[in-house]
Design an enzyme around this catalytic site. Structure first.
Site, short mmCIF file in Angstrom:
data_model
loop_
_atom_site.label_atom_id
_atom_site.label_comp_id
_atom_site.label_asym_id
_atom_site.label_seq_id
_atom_site.Cartn_x
_atom_site.Cartn_y
_atom_site.Cartn_z
N HIS A 25 35.62 55.59 41.19
CA HIS A 25 36.75 56.24 40.50
C HIS A 25 37.06 57.62 41.08
O HIS A 25 38.23 58.00 41.19
CB HIS A 25 36.47 56.31 39.00
CG HIS A 25 36.62 54.98 38.33
ND1 HIS A 25 35.72 54.50 37.41
CD2 HIS A 25 37.55 54.00 38.49
CE1 HIS A 25 36.12 53.29 37.01
NE2 HIS A 25 37.20 52.96 37.66
N ASP A 32 44.55 50.36 42.32
CA ASP A 32 43.18 50.17 41.85
C ASP A 32 43.08 48.75 41.32
O ASP A 32 43.08 48.52 40.12
CB ASP A 32 42.89 51.21 40.76
CG ASP A 32 41.50 51.07 40.17
OD1 ASP A 32 40.72 50.23 40.64
OD2 ASP A 32 41.21 51.81 39.20
N THR A 90 41.89 44.38 41.67
CA THR A 90 40.84 43.44 42.02
C THR A 90 41.03 43.02 43.49
O THR A 90 41.92 43.50 44.17
CB THR A 90 40.91 42.21 41.09
OG1 THR A 90 42.25 41.74 41.08
CG2 THR A 90 40.52 42.59 39.66
N ASP A 91 40.16 42.13 43.94
CA ASP A 91 40.21 41.68 45.33
C ASP A 91 41.55 40.97 45.63
O ASP A 91 42.20 40.47 44.73
CB ASP A 91 39.06 40.68 45.59
CG ASP A 91 37.70 41.35 45.43
OD1 ASP A 91 37.62 42.58 45.58
OD2 ASP A 91 36.73 40.64 45.14
#
Lengths: 283, 283
Positions: B64, B158, B160-161
């Protein structure tokens, strides 16, 4: 999901790393430890000692380069280098890429590590016949204790974890012997585990010990090591006489050999200290 | 050894990461994905989406901080920030630590991620009531497409894959919309997977796409992320107008809030490029 027998797993207390394997290539119990060699699906061959990952064909380049090039480019004239441990010969190979090194002595207690590395990781052993290389199979702690005072420029401690046979390599007595064996501006570098997992238990006591035993400065360098616990690893450079931050800039900017991880920018970067680590070590 | 049911495992093709768990705290299938929350022995709570680790209480601080502070200190005046994804609110919290940010909009498609984060990771959500924060639960791709041209200073992806719902966030069409939505000197930062595992499949195509779609520069920043595959992760900053290497030095040297990983030295260090990566991307 649970992992089946097609995986080798190294569990730490709270986190585990597994590699998918196709077969076990070798297993033996030496007088010192149990060595296993596996073939993996994506990481080349894997050497395991007493259940702990020593190296894989795919990612050992990071560790071996970071155990050798930063310390050698931080020393003005590294002529006489001693590697304690390092039986797989990967660090020795990197050290011998430096023309200014006149002698590199590898002292590993277990000859079988080297013989198996010659067989299963031949690319790490291709400098073993270099006339500057000496391979000894002996106790590294005793070797340093017996070394002529002031005779070594760089000591590289490329050992297993500080449990079992390697425990003495993290002791104040050993550091005192290193200080004595090192020449002026001499440097020690030691693998120093994971900042996430071992800052309180290993890294902070190591820094304290190094300073208590006569080193005037120490710097932990950070690098990724995907197959070691947490994937985040360090080496710590300790200096007898000068700040560790010294770097032979011109030489490091024009490296005359091939590396896969290390370069001058990586050298400077690896010494950057994360906030939590700075607070734990120096606050 | 095989791991029993007391471990949660995320297997990649050749390497797997496991965390020791004490119990499953929650499981639900939302319209978008399956979310699970576990309690672990050493890593705090763990959120898993469709089988992939999203975050743990112990090591999310690195991710983060690196998704927010480098890009914000690389922009001269980051006033209007948009976060695409980031439903756990950890990036939002870091962004709002910057006083110069006037508005931070988080656009995650799945409100349940945020609601579960409020419950199981309350420390990540403690800035959600900041009057500068806006939480939208909507399609981030459409949000950027509809944004007023030139209106956003920093876009943080930001996600997920790049498989499943997040795939479109790695597409040339999306990057073109980002370039249009960004103001002068605008920056995009995107999580960009593992240099060891995904350089050929994701990082290199991403750099190519960014440059083809109107960004003039892109820099991949490296950091450890122990619970993501290989433990080595990156974000990539792309710039509309200026080199990414810009850093507001004075501000970054005197950070007026607490960080646990990031500082100015870490900022400079994260942009150092390993040799194999440089050769694959730029040779």
């Amino acid at each position: 999901m649970a992992l089946d027998d097609n995986w080798f797993t190294e569990p730490d207390r709270d986190i585990a790393m597994s590699l998918r394997i196709t077969k076990k290539l070798h297993e033996e119990q030496t007088p010192y430890q149990k060595i296993e060699i596996f073939e993996t699906t994506g990481f080349g061959n894997l050497m395991v000692i007493d259940g702990f990952v020593m190296l894989t064909g795919r990612d050992n380049f990071i560790y071996h380069e970071m155990m050798s090039h930063p310390v050698l480019y931080s020393h003005n004239a590294p002529k006489n280098v001693v590697i304690i441990g390092g039986g797989d010969c990967g660090t020795l190979r990197e050290v011998l890429k430096h023309d200014e090194v006149e002698k590199a002595t590898q002292v590993d207690i277990d000859e079988r590590v080297t013989r198996l590395s010659e067989q299963y990781f031949p690319e790490l052993c291709d400098a073993n016949d270099d006339p500057r290389a000496e391979l000894l199979f002996d106790d590294g702690i005793q070797y340093i204790k017996d070394a002529e005072p002031g005779s070594i420029d760089v000591i590289i401690v490329d050992s297993t974890d500080p449990v079992g046979p390697a425990e003495g390599l993290f002791s104040a007595d050993f550091y005192r012997d290193c200080v004595k064996a090192l020449g002026s501006d001499g440097l020690l570098v030691q693998q120093s585990e994971s900042p996430l997992l071992h800052t309180d238990s290993i890294l902070r006591p190591m820094h304290d010990s190094m300073r208590m035993t006569g080193f005037i400065d120490a710097l932990t360098m950070h690098f990724p090591q995907p197959t070691y616990p947490s994937g985040w690893w360090t080496c710590t450079i300790a200096s007898r006489d000068a700040p560790v931050s010294f770097l032979r800039e011109e030489a490091a900017e024009e490296i005359p050999f091939v590396t896969h991880y290390y370069n001058a920018a990586i050298h400077r970067a690896a010494g950057a200290t994360p906030e939590f680590f700075r607070r734990k070590l120096f606050a």
